[in-house]
Design an enzyme around this catalytic site. Structure first.
Site, short mmCIF file in Angstrom:
data_model
loop_
_atom_site.label_atom_id
_atom_site.label_comp_id
_atom_site.label_asym_id
_atom_site.label_seq_id
_atom_site.Cartn_x
_atom_site.Cartn_y
_atom_site.Cartn_z
NE ARG A 44 -2.74 -1.19 3.54
CZ ARG A 44 -2.83 -2.38 4.14
NH1 ARG A 44 -3.31 -3.42 3.47
NH2 ARG A 44 -2.48 -2.54 5.40
CE LYS A 134 -13.10 11.18 1.96
NZ LYS A 134 -12.84 10.28 0.85
CE LYS A 217 -13.97 13.70 -2.67
NZ LYS A 217 -12.63 13.16 -2.49
P1 13P Z 1 -13.73 8.69 -6.05
O1 13P Z 1 -13.20 9.83 -6.87
O2 13P Z 1 -13.13 7.37 -6.42
O3 13P Z 1 -15.22 8.68 -5.93
O4 13P Z 1 -13.18 8.92 -4.58
C1 13P Z 1 -13.23 10.19 -4.05
C2 13P Z 1 -13.41 10.09 -2.60
O5 13P Z 1 -12.59 10.58 -1.85
C3 13P Z 1 -14.60 9.42 -2.08
O6 13P Z 1 -14.72 9.72 -0.73
#
Ligand code: 13P
Length: 336
Positions: A44, A134, A217
Site C-alpha cells: 500500500r 475529509k 466535495k
Molecule cells: P472517487 O473519486 O473514487 O469517488 O473517490 C473520491 C473520494 O474521496 C470518495 O470519498
C-alpha cells in the site's frame, strides 16, 4: 483573508486538484486484489509513495487526502509521508471519519461515524502535518431515499465535524455523496442532491462554520448507472452548475468533485464542461480517487517496481484533470 481561506485556496488554485488516496485498508485491499497484488502495508505504501513522488505533483496536485495508516508511514527517502507531500508543494490532508454505518431508524441507509474522540485525533493529525481533513457521508437514491432522517443526521454530523476541524486550525472537506447507483434520472439526482446540499449548509451555519474556510466535495449531477437516460457532458455541466448556484453560499471558496465511479475520461470530460460553463465565483476542480489512480494502479500491478512507468501514467492523468479544471481539456490531448 483568514488562514483557513488561504489554505483552501492554496489547495485549489491554478487548476490544481486533490488526490484522494485515503482508501481505508478494506477498500484498498479490494483495489489491490482486483489487480492481483497482495494488500500488505508495504505494498500500500509503495503504490502511494510512487504517486506522491511523481513529477506531476508539483504542477497538478494541491492537496493529498491520506488514510490513518499512510499519514503515519515513512517513505523510502526516510521522510514521513506528510513531509514527502509537503516537499512537492502540496498540502497533506487526512480522512477523519470512521466510516458509514447502518442508520438506526432507517436501516437501508447509512450514517457516517467518527465524532467520539475526534478533537484529540485532530490534534494528533495536525502535529503530523495535516492541514485539511475529509468526512464523507453517503446517500442512496430510490423512491423513498434519501430519507429526512438520513439527510438531517448526516448534515448534523458534517457540521459537528467541521466545527471541530476549524477549531483545530484545519480546513474541512465537506463531502455529501449522493451515489450514482440506481435507475434514476438526472433530474431526480438534481432534486435529491439539491435537498442534501441545502440541508448541509443550513446545519453548517447553525454550527457557526466559517464558510470561507471549507471545501465542498459533491457528486456531479448524473443519471443513475442503470438508467436508460444518457446525458451529454454539456447537460451534466448545466445541471451541476444550477444545483450548486442554488444551494452553495457564495463565501465557499471552492468545490472539488468526487469521481464516484465515472471512468477517468467521463470524470475529466464532465469537469472540463463544468469549467467551460462556470458562471460562478467558485473554483471548480477535482478531488478524485479512482479517476486519478485507476490506470496507474493497473500499470503498476504488472511490475510493482516500475516506478518511473507508473509515475508517467499518473502524471498524464493528473495533467488531463488539471486542464479540465481550467476548461482547457480536449479528447485529442489524451493520446499525445
Ligand atoms: P472517487 O473519486 O473514487 O469517488 O473517490 C473520491 C473520494 O474521496 C470518495 O470519498
Amino acid at each position: 483573508m483568514s488562514q483557513l481561506n488561504k489554505i483552501a485556496k492554496n489547495i485549489l488554485s491554478n487548476g490544481k486538484g486533490i488526490l484522494a488516496a485515503d482508501e481505508s485498508n478494506g477498500t484498498m485491499t479490494k483495489r489491490l486484489e482486483s489487480v492481483n497484488v497482495p494488500s500488505s502495508p508495504e505494498n500500500r505504501l509503495l503504490f502511494r509513495e510512487t504517486l506522491f513522488s511523481s513529477d506531476g505533483m508539483k504542477d497538478f496536485i494541491g492537496g493529498v487526502i491520506l488514510y490513518d495508516e499512510t499519514i503515519n508511514q515513512v517513505a523510502s527517502s526516510k521522510q514521513t509521508i506528510p513531509e514527502l507531500i509537503s516537499a512537492t508543494g502540496a498540502i497533506p490532508g487526512v480522512k477523519v471519519d470512521t466510516g458509514a454505518k447502518v442508520l438506526a431508524g432507517s436501516t437501508e441507509e447509512k450514517i457516517t461515524e467518527g465524532l467520539d474522540g475526534l478533537r484529540e485525533r485532530l490534534q494528533a493529525y495536525y502535529k503530523l502535518g495535516a492541514r485539511f481533513t475529509k468526512w464523507r457521508c453517503v446517500y442512496n437514491i430510490s423512491d423513498k431515499f434519501p430519507s429526512k432522517l438520513s439527510i438531517n443526521s448526516n448534515a448534523h454530523a458534517l457540521a459537528r465535524y467541521s466545527a471541530l476541524v476549524q477549531e483545530c486550525g484545519m480546513v474541512p472537506i465537506v463531502e455529501p455523496e449522493v451515489l450514482m447507483d440506481g435507475g434514476h434520472t438526472a433530474e431526480t439526482c438534481f432534486n435529491k442532491t439539491s435537498e442534501v446540499i441545502k440541508r448541509c449548509f443550513e446545519e453548517l451555519m447553525i454550527h457557526k462554520i466559517d464558510l470561507s474556510g471549507i471545501i465542498l466535495k459533491p457528486n456531479m449531477i448524473l443519471a443513475g448507472t442503470t438508467s436508460d437516460e444518457k446525458i451529454s457532458s454539456g447537460e451534466v455541466a448545466k445541471l451541476t452548475l444550477k444545483c450548486l448556484k442554488e444551494n452553495v453560499p457564495s463565501e465557499v471558496p471552492g468545490i472539488a468533485f468526487l469521481s464516484g465511479g465515472q471512468t477517468e475520461i467521463e470524470a475529466t470530460e464532465n469537469l472540463n464542461s463544468i469549467n467551460k460553463n462556470n458562471d460562478t465565483n467558485f473554483i471548480m476542480t477535482y478531488s478524485y480517487g479512482r479517476a486519478l489512480q485507476k490506470s496507474a494502479l493497473k500499470f503498476w500491478s504488472k511490475d510493482i517496481n516500475n516506478i518511473k512507468g507508473t509515475q508517467k501514467v499518473f502524471n498524464h492523468r493528473a495533467n488531463m484533470c488539471t486542464l479540465a479544471a481550467q476548461g482547457k481539456w480536449t479528447v485529442e490531448l489524451e493520446s499525445q
